[in-house]
Motif scaffolding. Structure first.
Motif, PDB file in Angstrom:
ATOM      1  N   GLU A 186      36.288  44.239  32.888  1.00  0.00           N
ATOM      2  CA  GLU A 186      36.203  42.814  32.567  1.00  0.00           C
ATOM      3  C   GLU A 186      37.497  42.076  32.896  1.00  0.00           C
ATOM      4  O   GLU A 186      37.565  40.840  32.822  1.00  0.00           O
ATOM      5  CB  GLU A 186      35.843  42.613  31.093  1.00  0.00           C
ATOM      6  CG  GLU A 186      36.816  43.195  30.097  1.00  0.00           C
ATOM      7  CD  GLU A 186      36.461  44.599  29.647  1.00  0.00           C
ATOM      8  OE1 GLU A 186      36.654  44.913  28.471  1.00  0.00           O
ATOM      9  OE2 GLU A 186      35.987  45.380  30.503  1.00  0.00           O
ATOM     10  N   ALA A 210      37.115  39.207  35.389  1.00  0.00           N
ATOM     11  CA  ALA A 210      36.748  37.889  34.871  1.00  0.00           C
ATOM     12  C   ALA A 210      37.953  37.194  34.246  1.00  0.00           C
ATOM     13  O   ALA A 210      38.131  35.977  34.391  1.00  0.00           O
ATOM     14  CB  ALA A 210      35.627  38.020  33.839  1.00  0.00           C
ATOM     15  N   GLU A 211      38.795  37.946  33.571  1.00  0.00           N
ATOM     16  CA  GLU A 211      40.002  37.373  32.958  1.00  0.00           C
ATOM     17  C   GLU A 211      40.931  36.808  34.034  1.00  0.00           C
ATOM     18  O   GLU A 211      41.546  35.753  33.854  1.00  0.00           O
ATOM     19  CB  GLU A 211      40.736  38.441  32.139  1.00  0.00           C
ATOM     20  CG  GLU A 211      39.950  39.002  30.971  1.00  0.00           C
ATOM     21  CD  GLU A 211      39.813  38.020  29.832  1.00  0.00           C
ATOM     22  OE1 GLU A 211      40.525  36.995  29.817  1.00  0.00           O
ATOM     23  OE2 GLU A 211      38.969  38.263  28.942  1.00  0.00           O
ATOM     24  N   GLU A 226      39.957  35.837  37.119  1.00  0.00           N
ATOM     25  CA  GLU A 226      39.271  34.705  37.744  1.00  0.00           C
ATOM     26  C   GLU A 226      39.418  33.445  36.896  1.00  0.00           C
ATOM     27  O   GLU A 226      39.602  32.343  37.426  1.00  0.00           O
ATOM     28  CB  GLU A 226      37.787  35.044  37.939  1.00  0.00           C
ATOM     29  CG  GLU A 226      36.963  33.914  38.540  1.00  0.00           C
ATOM     30  CD  GLU A 226      37.409  33.528  39.936  1.00  0.00           C
ATOM     31  OE1 GLU A 226      37.320  32.324  40.264  1.00  0.00           O
ATOM     32  OE2 GLU A 226      37.849  34.416  40.693  1.00  0.00           O
ATOM     33  N   GLU A 227      39.363  33.607  35.568  1.00  0.00           N
ATOM     34  CA  GLU A 227      39.475  32.459  34.663  1.00  0.00           C
ATOM     35  C   GLU A 227      40.929  32.102  34.362  1.00  0.00           C
ATOM     36  O   GLU A 227      41.208  31.207  33.570  1.00  0.00           O
ATOM     37  CB  GLU A 227      38.730  32.764  33.364  1.00  0.00           C
ATOM     38  CG  GLU A 227      37.229  32.923  33.551  1.00  0.00           C
ATOM     39  CD  GLU A 227      36.531  33.442  32.308  1.00  0.00           C
ATOM     40  OE1 GLU A 227      37.196  33.550  31.255  1.00  0.00           O
ATOM     41  OE2 GLU A 227      35.325  33.734  32.392  1.00  0.00           O
ATOM     42  N   GLU A 228      41.867  32.832  34.989  1.00  0.00           N
ATOM     43  CA  GLU A 228      43.299  32.579  34.865  1.00  0.00           C
ATOM     44  C   GLU A 228      43.816  32.776  33.446  1.00  0.00           C
ATOM     45  O   GLU A 228      44.791  32.161  33.031  1.00  0.00           O
ATOM     46  CB  GLU A 228      43.652  31.178  35.389  1.00  0.00           C
ATOM     47  CG  GLU A 228      43.305  31.004  36.863  1.00  0.00           C
ATOM     48  CD  GLU A 228      43.708  29.647  37.422  1.00  0.00           C
ATOM     49  OE1 GLU A 228      44.238  28.821  36.655  1.00  0.00           O
ATOM     50  OE2 GLU A 228      43.497  29.427  38.619  1.00  0.00           O
ATOM     51  N   ASN A 229      43.150  33.665  32.696  1.00  0.00           N
ATOM     52  CA  ASN A 229      43.672  34.050  31.387  1.00  0.00           C
ATOM     53  C   ASN A 229      44.833  35.030  31.542  1.00  0.00           C
ATOM     54  O   ASN A 229      45.636  35.207  30.620  1.00  0.00           O
ATOM     55  CB  ASN A 229      42.572  34.685  30.539  1.00  0.00           C
ATOM     56  CG  ASN A 229      41.482  33.689  30.189  1.00  0.00           C
ATOM     57  OD1 ASN A 229      41.757  32.508  29.977  1.00  0.00           O
ATOM     58  ND2 ASN A 229      40.246  34.145  30.150  1.00  0.00           N
ATOM     59  N   LYS A 274      44.978  36.253  41.670  1.00  0.00           N
ATOM     60  CA  LYS A 274      43.956  35.328  42.161  1.00  0.00           C
ATOM     61  C   LYS A 274      44.410  34.655  43.440  1.00  0.00           C
ATOM     62  O   LYS A 274      43.601  34.404  44.341  1.00  0.00           O
ATOM     63  CB  LYS A 274      43.636  34.281  41.087  1.00  0.00           C
ATOM     64  CG  LYS A 274      42.451  33.403  41.440  1.00  0.00           C
ATOM     65  CD  LYS A 274      42.054  32.498  40.291  1.00  0.00           C
ATOM     66  CE  LYS A 274      40.848  31.642  40.652  1.00  0.00           C
ATOM     67  NZ  LYS A 274      40.441  30.765  39.522  1.00  0.00           N
TER      68      LYS A 274
END
Length: 283
Positions: A130, A133-134, A136-139, A260
């Motif tokens: 996961e 996704a972190e 990609e969402e720039e977390n 990213k």
């Protein structure tokens, strides 16, 4: 309210005239006059007394002076706090990594990195696949993952982690290596995210363990509940609790750093990525 108008007014009062204030602030006299007039119109009162001798605060201006100064002070405080937070954000690196990397390699890497860049704070998120996704969402700004998880990102290969057979301490096997086929004759502990999954026959019997951390599987193997194939990085902290046997047909998992987009120069992410390359990566 734009505090530039307040600053222009109070500077004119301190200097005693618009002419002297313009030289200090860099405005034209017409611009100064326009700003003060706009301010008086906004507040609905006359703030300055103008004469051939210069300018001074009117009675209303004297009464409002503490409030005008408070607005200016609040603006200064806001800018200082914003600048400090901006600097803190720039000096914070948010990374994600697999649990195996966090246990086996990350502590030493972070210790060395901190010596070089003590001004950079590093926050760590430990997850499984996961992490894509972190990222990609720039977390997170950078993820230490395998090639599959890094697909679609700017991925820099760093090292290869060998996969090894992990069996209970009393497992009966005398050879130096062990075939994967022999391990599949035992209760085989695995989870859908395990790298070895893609190499197992579809009909291979397995005991599925849903966890992003290999520690659960290692504990079960140590307890004699089955065998598994894990990254050598996963074994940190379990030395002596399980038996490790090299696979007859060597398999390795390529690990690297995913971002990213290429990090800009003089950023925490750029410094850390360069550091990883200089350190012979994760090995």
């Amino acid at each position: 309210m734009n505090d530039k108008k307040l600053r222009a007014l109070l500077t004119a009062v301190q200097c005693g005239s618009f002419g002297k204030a313009t030289a200090q602030l860099g405005y034209t006299q017409s611009a100064m006059t326009h700003m003060v007039n706009r301010l008086e119109a906004e507040l609905g009162c006359t703030l300055l007394v103008r004469s051939s001798h210069g300018v001074r605060l009117s009675e209303e201006g004297e009464q409002l002076l503490p409030y005008m100064q408070a607005v200016i002070d609040a603006g200064d405080a806001l800018r200082r706090e914003a600048a400090a937070r901006g600097k803190l954000h720039e000096n914070t690196l948010r990374i994600g990594c697999f649990a195996s990397i966090a246990r086996a390699r990350l502590p030493e890497l972070l210790r060395k990195f901190r010596k070089i860049h003590p001004e950079i704070r590093v926050d760590v998120l430990v997850r499984g696949y996961e992490l894509a996704a972190e990222l990609e969402e720039e977390n997170i700004q950078l993820a230490l993952v395998d090639e599959a998880c890094g697909k679609g990102f700017y991925w820099t290969p760093l090292t290869d982690a060998p996969l090894v057979a992990v069996v209970p301490p009393d497992f009966s096997w005398k050879e130096d290596t062990i075939p994967l086929e022999r391990l599949l004759q035992e209760p085989f502990l695995s989870c859908p995210e395990q790298y070895i999954e893609r190499m197992l026959p579809q009909d291979a019997a397995r005991v599925e363990v849903t966890a992003s951390d290999d520690a659960a599987i290692l504990s079960m193997v140590a307890g004699g509940l089955g065998v598994s194939v894990l990254s050598a990085f996963s074994l940190a902290g379990y030395e002596g609790q399980v038996r490790v046997i090299p696979l007859a047909q060597p398999i390795s998992r390529r690990l690297g750093a995913a971002v990213k987009s290429p990090p800009a120069a003089n950023t925490a992410a750029r410094y850390f990525l360069s550091f990883l390359k200089r350190q012979s990566a994760l090995g």
